[in-house]
Design an enzyme around this catalytic site. Structure first.
Site, PDB file in Angstrom:
ATOM      1  N   SER A   1     -49.882 -38.379  57.769  1.00 16.72           N
ATOM      2  CA  SER A   1     -48.459 -38.071  57.925  1.00 16.72           C
ATOM      3  C   SER A   1     -48.060 -37.058  56.864  1.00 16.72           C
ATOM      4  O   SER A   1     -48.915 -36.360  56.316  1.00 16.72           O
ATOM      5  CB  SER A   1     -47.638 -39.360  57.813  1.00 16.72           C
ATOM      6  N   ASN A   2     -46.777 -36.974  56.569  1.00 17.38           N
ATOM      7  CA  ASN A   2     -46.299 -36.094  55.499  1.00 17.38           C
ATOM      8  C   ASN A   2     -45.059 -36.732  54.884  1.00 17.38           C
ATOM      9  O   ASN A   2     -44.603 -37.783  55.346  1.00 17.38           O
ATOM     10  CB  ASN A   2     -46.010 -34.690  56.054  1.00 17.38           C
ATOM     11  N   GLY A   3     -44.519 -36.099  53.855  1.00 22.38           N
ATOM     12  CA  GLY A   3     -43.448 -36.722  53.064  1.00 22.38           C
ATOM     13  C   GLY A   3     -42.043 -36.553  53.616  1.00 22.38           C
ATOM     14  O   GLY A   3     -41.064 -36.857  52.914  1.00 22.38           O
ATOM     15  N   SER A   4     -41.893 -36.106  54.858  1.00 16.21           N
ATOM     16  CA  SER A   4     -40.542 -35.902  55.387  1.00 16.21           C
ATOM     17  C   SER A   4     -39.749 -37.216  55.385  1.00 16.21           C
ATOM     18  O   SER A   4     -40.240 -38.249  55.856  1.00 16.21           O
ATOM     19  CB  SER A   4     -40.632 -35.367  56.821  1.00 16.21           C
TER      20      SER A   4
ATOM     21  N   ALA B   1     -40.892 -32.908  61.149  1.00 14.63           N
ATOM     22  CA  ALA B   1     -42.082 -32.410  60.440  1.00 14.63           C
ATOM     23  C   ALA B   1     -43.293 -33.026  61.148  1.00 14.63           C
ATOM     24  O   ALA B   1     -43.779 -34.093  60.770  1.00 14.63           O
ATOM     25  CB  ALA B   1     -42.028 -32.825  58.985  1.00 14.63           C
TER      26      ALA B   1
END
Ligand code: CTP
Length: 212
Positions: A24-27, A91
């Site tokens: 995943s990512n930090g959004s 994101a």
């Protein structure tokens, strides 16, 4: 003015490797949810398709929670032909694991190689397939997250994904209530330093409304 419908994608997507691990990512989803709340306050019908976040939208907002990019595409596809405005704020994970393990992957001390496959580009798939639909949104807003060549990269994305407006920012804004960004339309570029996301949301929506 006739009530407008806005479809917003927000937050990150999660691409599961096994039942407990994911890419995943930090959004945080803050920008997308702020846009949804502001659009609701402006009297629009709001459909929010969101990946996993800690945020809770107001009750008036039609809320569809998804996890992966594929799920987000399926949900967005359903509402895309029915909306006046599409804001692609999510994101999206560009890759997903080639294989999902039904059981938790056990460590064995050796390096683990993960094969990743490209995910669909949600915004691009929607604009490319709009001919299948009876109509498409009159105004499309996208975002660009860049660590270099901010304006040039954003302009390329705007053209490639047929956007009417793009908001170009860098990773410093992730998870923050403020952002520094450039808002680019076909006519102008507006630059903002450390602007609250709520103020930016109002500007994006008012620029959108006057262009409809
Ligand atoms: N986007 C999307 N689906 C993807 C990737 C991006 O719909 N799989 C949308 C985002 O919501 C955003 C825009 O496309 O509005 C640009 O996203 P960004 O992550 O900045 O760029 P990418 O197109 O993924 O390109 P790159 O990662 O190579 O910079």
């Amino acid at each position: 003015m006739k009530k407008k419908t806005v479809l917003i994608t927000a937050g990150p997507t999660r691409e599961y490797i096994d039942p407990v691990r994911y890419i995943s990512n930090g959004s945080s989803g803050k920008m997308g949810y702020t846009l949804a709340e502001e659009a609701d306050r402006m009297g629009m019908d709001v459909i929010l398709v969101s990946g996993p976040t800690n945020l809770v939208p107001s009750r008036d907002i039609k809320f569809i929670r998804v996890s992966s990019a594929k799920e987000m595409l399926t949900a967005a596809k359903k509402y895309f032909p029915k909306c006046d405005i599409f804001i692609s704020c999510a994101a999206v994970s560009d890759y997903r694991p080639a294989k999902y393990s039904l059981e938790k992957i056990k460590k064995n001390g050796s390096p683990l190689n993960l094969k990743l496959l490209p995910n669909p580009d949600i915004l691009l798939s929607l604009v490319k397939s709009f001919k299948q639909f009876r109509s498409r949104p009159k105004f499309i807003v996208g975002f660009a997250l860049e660590t270099e060549n901010l304006i040039a990269n954003a302009l390329a994305k705007m053209k490639n994904k047929r956007m009417d407006m793009i908001v170009a920012n860098n990773p410093d804004s992730i998870g923050s209530v403020r952002t520094s960004c450039a808002l680019i339309t076909k006519e102008k570029i507006m630059r903002f330093q450390n602007i609250p996301k709520i103020r930016l949301a109002k500007i994006i929506l008012s620029e959108t409304i006057i262009s409809l």
